[in-house]
Motif scaffolding. Structure first.
Motif, PDB file in Angstrom:
ATOM      1  N   THR A 122       0.808  -1.223   0.000  1.00 22.93           N
ATOM      2  CA  THR A 122       0.000   0.000   0.000  1.00 22.93           C
ATOM      3  C   THR A 122       0.838   1.268   0.000  1.00 22.93           C
ATOM      4  N   ASP A 123       2.142   1.150   0.274  1.00 20.01           N
ATOM      5  CA  ASP A 123       3.009   2.324   0.323  1.00 20.01           C
ATOM      6  C   ASP A 123       4.254   2.047  -0.512  1.00 20.01           C
ATOM      7  N   PRO A 124       4.467   2.790  -1.585  1.00 19.51           N
ATOM      8  CA  PRO A 124       5.594   2.515  -2.479  1.00 19.51           C
ATOM      9  C   PRO A 124       6.967   2.894  -1.924  1.00 19.51           C
ATOM     10  N   LEU A 125       7.022   3.532  -0.768  1.00 26.18           N
ATOM     11  CA  LEU A 125       8.304   3.963  -0.206  1.00 26.18           C
ATOM     12  C   LEU A 125       8.749   3.156   1.002  1.00 26.18           C
ATOM     13  N   ARG A 126       7.841   2.502   1.670  1.00 31.42           N
ATOM     14  CA  ARG A 126       8.141   1.850   2.950  1.00 31.42           C
ATOM     15  C   ARG A 126       8.405   0.357   2.790  1.00 31.42           C
ATOM     16  N   MET A 127       9.265  -0.139   3.696  1.00 28.82           N
ATOM     17  CA  MET A 127       9.560  -1.568   3.762  1.00 28.82           C
ATOM     18  C   MET A 127       9.984  -1.893   5.183  1.00 28.82           C
ATOM     19  N   ASP A 128       9.842  -3.149   5.551  1.00 28.79           N
ATOM     20  CA  ASP A 128      10.300  -3.634   6.851  1.00 28.79           C
ATOM     21  C   ASP A 128      11.483  -4.553   6.603  1.00 28.79           C
ATOM     22  N   ILE A 129      12.549  -4.359   7.366  1.00 32.51           N
ATOM     23  CA  ILE A 129      13.702  -5.239   7.244  1.00 32.51           C
ATOM     24  C   ILE A 129      13.955  -5.863   8.619  1.00 32.51           C
ATOM     25  N   THR A 130      13.980  -7.188   8.637  1.00 34.36           N
ATOM     26  CA  THR A 130      14.236  -7.927   9.868  1.00 34.36           C
ATOM     27  C   THR A 130      15.693  -8.355   9.867  1.00 34.36           C
ATOM     28  N   MET A 131      16.415  -7.890  10.865  1.00 33.53           N
ATOM     29  CA  MET A 131      17.834  -8.182  10.998  1.00 33.53           C
ATOM     30  C   MET A 131      18.033  -8.910  12.305  1.00 33.53           C
ATOM     31  N   ALA A 132      18.344 -10.189  12.225  1.00 30.28           N
ATOM     32  CA  ALA A 132      18.515 -11.044  13.403  1.00 30.28           C
ATOM     33  C   ALA A 132      17.246 -11.023  14.244  1.00 30.28           C
ATOM     34  N   ASP A 133      17.223 -10.264  15.331  1.00 31.79           N
ATOM     35  CA  ASP A 133      16.064 -10.268  16.212  1.00 31.79           C
ATOM     36  C   ASP A 133      15.325  -8.943  16.261  1.00 31.79           C
ATOM     37  N   ALA A 134      15.682  -7.993  15.396  1.00 37.98           N
ATOM     38  CA  ALA A 134      15.028  -6.686  15.394  1.00 37.98           C
ATOM     39  C   ALA A 134      14.467  -6.379  14.006  1.00 37.98           C
ATOM     40  N   THR A 135      13.331  -5.691  13.990  1.00 35.19           N
ATOM     41  CA  THR A 135      12.718  -5.278  12.728  1.00 35.19           C
ATOM     42  C   THR A 135      12.717  -3.757  12.665  1.00 35.19           C
TER      43      THR A 135
END
Length: 137
Positions: A76-89
Motif C-alpha cells: 500500500t506504500d511505495p516507499l516503505r519496507m520492513d527489514i528484519t535483521m537477526a532479532d530486530a525489525t
C-alpha cells in the motif's frame, strides 16, 4: 551495484521517517549505520567542515542466513519496507519507489549468492570428508 559487491543507500527509519540512516548492503552482510541510541538526545550530533551531518549512533550488522535479513515490502506504500535483521525489525522509508525496489533486489541477490556459496562450500567439505574416509579404508 551488483558487480561492485557493495551498495550504500540513504534511507529513513520509523513510521514518521525522522531518523536518517545509511543502509549498506555488501556481499558479506547488511548494515544499518547511524541508528540513534535511545539514551542520547535527538539533537546529539555534529557536522563536519562541509556541513555534512555526522551522527553518533550504533550500527546494526547481520550476515546472510536462510532467515535473515528478510525484507517485506508494503504493497500500500511505495516507499516503505520492513527489514528484519537477526532479532530486530526496522521500518525503512526510501526516497522513492525505485530505490526501495533496488534495495530489495540487491539484498535478495547478495543473500542468494552468499547462501549458494555457503552451500557449495558445505558440499565440497562433505566430499573431502567422504574422500578421506574412503582412502583410509
Amino acid at each position: 551495484v551488483l558487480s561492485l559487491g557493495e551498495a550504500k543507500f540513504d534511507v529513513s527509519v520509523g513510521d514518521s521517517a525522522v531518523e536518517d540512516v545509511v543502509l549498506r548492503v555488501s556481499t558479506a552482510a547488511v548494515d544499518i549505520e547511524g541508528l540513534r541510541d535511545t539514551a542520547l538526545p535527538r539533537s546529539y550530533s555534529f557536522t563536519d567542515w562541509a556541513g555534512q551531518r555526522l551522527g553518533f549512533g550504533r550500527t546494526e550488522h547481520v550476515g546472510y542466513s536462510e532467515d535473515s535479513p528478510k525484507i517485506s515490502l508494503r504493497p500500500t506504500d511505495p516507499l516503505r519496507m520492513d527489514i528484519t535483521m537477526a532479532d530486530a525489525t526496522y521500518r525503512l522509508v526510501a526516497p522513492d519507489r525505485r530505490v526501495r525496489d533496488l534495495i530489495y533486489l540487491t539484498v535478495q541477490c547478495f543473500r542468494t549468492r552468499a547462501l549458494q556459496h555457503g552451500g557449495l562450500a558445505r558440499v565440497v567439505a562433505e566430499n573431502e570428508i567422504l574422500a578421506a574416509r574412503d582412502q583410509s579404508q
